[in-house]
Design a protein around this motif. Structure first.
Motif, mmCIF file in Angstrom:
data_model
loop_
_atom_site.group_PDB
_atom_site.id
_atom_site.type_symbol
_atom_site.label_atom_id
_atom_site.label_comp_id
_atom_site.label_asym_id
_atom_site.label_seq_id
_atom_site.Cartn_x
_atom_site.Cartn_y
_atom_site.Cartn_z
ATOM 1 N N THR A 8 0.709 -1.224 -0.076
ATOM 2 C CA THR A 8 -0.043 -0.097 -0.276
ATOM 3 C C THR A 8 0.932 1.275 -0.041
ATOM 4 O O THR A 8 1.916 1.248 0.617
ATOM 5 N N THR A 58 -9.391 10.850 -9.400
ATOM 6 C CA THR A 58 -9.199 10.444 -7.795
ATOM 7 C C THR A 58 -9.238 11.817 -7.057
ATOM 8 O O THR A 58 -10.098 11.699 -6.166
ATOM 9 N N HIS A 65 -10.551 1.724 -9.840
ATOM 10 C CA HIS A 65 -10.043 0.374 -9.505
ATOM 11 C C HIS A 65 -9.813 -0.223 -10.759
ATOM 12 O O HIS A 65 -10.364 -0.250 -12.030
ATOM 13 N N PHE A 86 -5.179 -2.717 -8.591
ATOM 14 C CA PHE A 86 -5.242 -1.728 -7.541
ATOM 15 C C PHE A 86 -6.444 -0.939 -7.322
ATOM 16 O O PHE A 86 -7.116 -0.737 -8.480
ATOM 17 N N SER A 87 -6.750 -0.298 -6.147
ATOM 18 C CA SER A 87 -7.686 0.257 -5.890
ATOM 19 C C SER A 87 -7.234 1.776 -5.300
ATOM 20 O O SER A 87 -6.196 1.521 -4.457
ATOM 21 N N TRP A 88 -7.724 2.941 -5.874
ATOM 22 C CA TRP A 88 -7.412 4.406 -5.245
ATOM 23 C C TRP A 88 -8.579 4.672 -4.624
ATOM 24 O O TRP A 88 -9.581 4.717 -5.144
ATOM 25 N N CYS A 103 -3.815 3.808 -1.841
ATOM 26 C CA CYS A 103 -3.558 2.968 -2.716
ATOM 27 C C CYS A 103 -3.371 1.507 -2.109
ATOM 28 O O CYS A 103 -2.565 1.205 -1.263
ATOM 29 N N THR A 105 -2.670 -2.513 -3.591
ATOM 30 C CA THR A 105 -2.323 -2.783 -4.908
ATOM 31 C C THR A 105 -1.721 -4.485 -4.807
ATOM 32 O O THR A 105 -1.471 -4.622 -3.512
#
Length: 463
Positions: A8, A58, A65, A86-88, A103, A105
């Motif tokens: 992360t 973002t 995502h 990954f997700s922000w 993040c 990931t």
């Protein structure tokens, strides 16, 4: 973030300063540790064009995502292209304004590369199967359901049928082969069977066309949830019709060659009988015997489709006129050995000459003598395989050497030397004639299957 096991990072503030945990270090590669505390744009300058649209979205409050996103990251030379999921998540201050993002990931490079390698392997296999016209089948033993690949369905003449039952499959087997097919199928399924299903049979396609098929499969059982599942047979099928036709054509040609050879030898004998006068009856008998010996070797070769002749079979055929003495006064033994056609003809003539001489002048002319024929494979000083064959007579009376050298001597000495490159010894001790030959194993087996050096004699071949 620091306590997370997953890689992360946090990008915070106007410059999106980069902070990350230990799990994220492998993703950074050579960028660590200088990336810590630096603006995100500087850390990922090499891929900023890819990231900037995501960053801008973002910062407006839209979470991102991405699944299996490919990125060309510098600092990781062993992986010029890497894939990530990954997700922000936007991070807000007390006023609710977005000041950064979080993040989480996961690198998926290994999985992507493995999937690509698997896909390429499957594609190669599929192309190979299509090129070779190989069909694949699967039989559920308990239910009797049969599943065909598209290629097999096409080979069988039912391109639209991909599943049937085993009885329907048996119904299409040629009636002269169906009992054989059922027997092999049941043997493969029996507890004492090998579980290997291998058979050639004729299959009747729609419209009555008969095609030769070869099936090769194995019985398998799978473990599911710790339990043994129902067995199944998985295998392949190949259309061998053209190969069978080719084999039948070759057999027809060989029968024709054998027939013409016999006619030619019969013609030679007819000419000999017309040529030799009555006072030369003994010479005619000798000539006829030698022609018959050659014919016997040819018969064995034709019977074996010119692949070669097993040495014990050659001995038995050339000494057949003394068959009542086998195992008593005539004994032989040695390892199982398949002679090449050239070697079979040459050694066959030698055996005929030795047997004829033994019957007229040697150990077999009366009731007292014996003959012992032995062969073995040894290794010379270089490790090469050497074949040795010996004929030893124990005569009831003393033997004297001949006063002149005739055609028989030329056959058992000169011809075998010239044809097989052999070393030959012929001796006349008082106990009886001893003939020996020695040559490289490759000179007598050719492309046939021979025994290995030191192979023990097979019991059935010791007579």
């Amino acid at each position: 973030m620091l306590g997370a096991a997953q890689p992360t990072f946090v990008a915070w503030g106007p410059e999106l300063v980069s902070l990350y945990n230990d799990g994220y270090i492998p993703i950074l590669g050579a960028k660590h540790p200088s990336a810590l505390g630096r603006p995100l744009r500087e850390v990922w300058a090499d891929i900023w064009d890819d990231l900037q649209p995501l960053v801008e979205a973002t910062l407006t409050g839209q979470g991102q995502h991405c699944v299996d996103c490919p990125l060309e990251i510098s600092g990781r030379p062993e992986r010029p292209v890497s894939w990530f999921t990954f997700s922000w998540t936007p991070l807000r201050n007390d006023a609710g304004d977005v000041e950064g993002f979080y993040c989480a990931t996961t690198e998926t490079t290994d999985r992507i590369l493995a999937e690509r390698a698997l896909h390429e392997s499957e594609q190669r296999l599929r192309l190979a199967i299509e090129a070779a016209e190989i069909g694949i089948f699967e039989i559920e033993v308990e239910t009797g359901r049969v599943r065909y690949s598209s290629e097999l369905a096409r080979l069988l003449g039912f391109p639209e049928v991909r599943e049937t039952d085993v009885e329907a499959a048996f119904a299409r087997v040629h009636r002269e082969d169906v009992a054989h097919v059922r027997r092999l199928y049941n043997e493969a399924l029996s507890p004492s069977g090998s579980g290997h299903l291998m058979m050639d049979f004729r299959f009747v396609r729609p419209g009555g066309e008969v095609r030769w098929m070869t099936w090769n499969g194995r019985l398998q059982s799978q473990h599911r949830d710790g339990e043994l599942s129902a067995p199944r047979i998985v295998g392949v099928c190949i259309d061998i019709t053209e190969r069978k036709r080719h084999e039948e054509h070759i057999q027809l040609l060989m029968r024709e060659v054998n027939h013409r050879s016999r006619n030619m030898l019969a013609l030679v004998m007819a000419i000999a009988r017309q040529t030799f006068r009555a006072e030369h009856r003994q010479a005619l008998d000798l000539f006829q015997g030698r022609i018959q010996a050659l014919s016997t070797s040819l018969d064995l070769l034709v019977r074996n489709e010119w692949r070669g002749v097993e040495l014990s079979d050659l001995v038995r055929s050339q000494l057949s006129h003394f068959s009542n003495l086998f195992g008593n006064r005539i004994r032989w033994g040695g390892p199982t050995l398949m002679l090449s056609p050239t070697a079979a003809e040459a050694i066959g003539m030698v055996l005929h000459e030795l047997a004829t001489n033994a019957g007229k002048h040697g150990a077999l002319k009366d009731d007292a003598g014996t003959v012992r024929l032995d062969w073995q494979i040894q290794s010379d000083e270089t490790g090469a395989a050497i074949f040795e064959l010996s004929w030893a007579e124990a005569a009831g009376t003393a033997v004297t050497p001949p006063t002149r050298r005739g055609f028989g001597s030329a056959v058992i000495i000169d011809a075998i030397k010239a044809q097989l490159g052999a070393e030959v010894n012929l001796a006349y001790p008082p106990s009886g004639i001893v003939w020996q030959m020695r040559c490289p194993l490759g000179a007598i087996v050719g492309n046939s299957v021979g025994a290995s050096p030191g192979a023990a004699p097979a019991a059935p071949l010791i007579i």
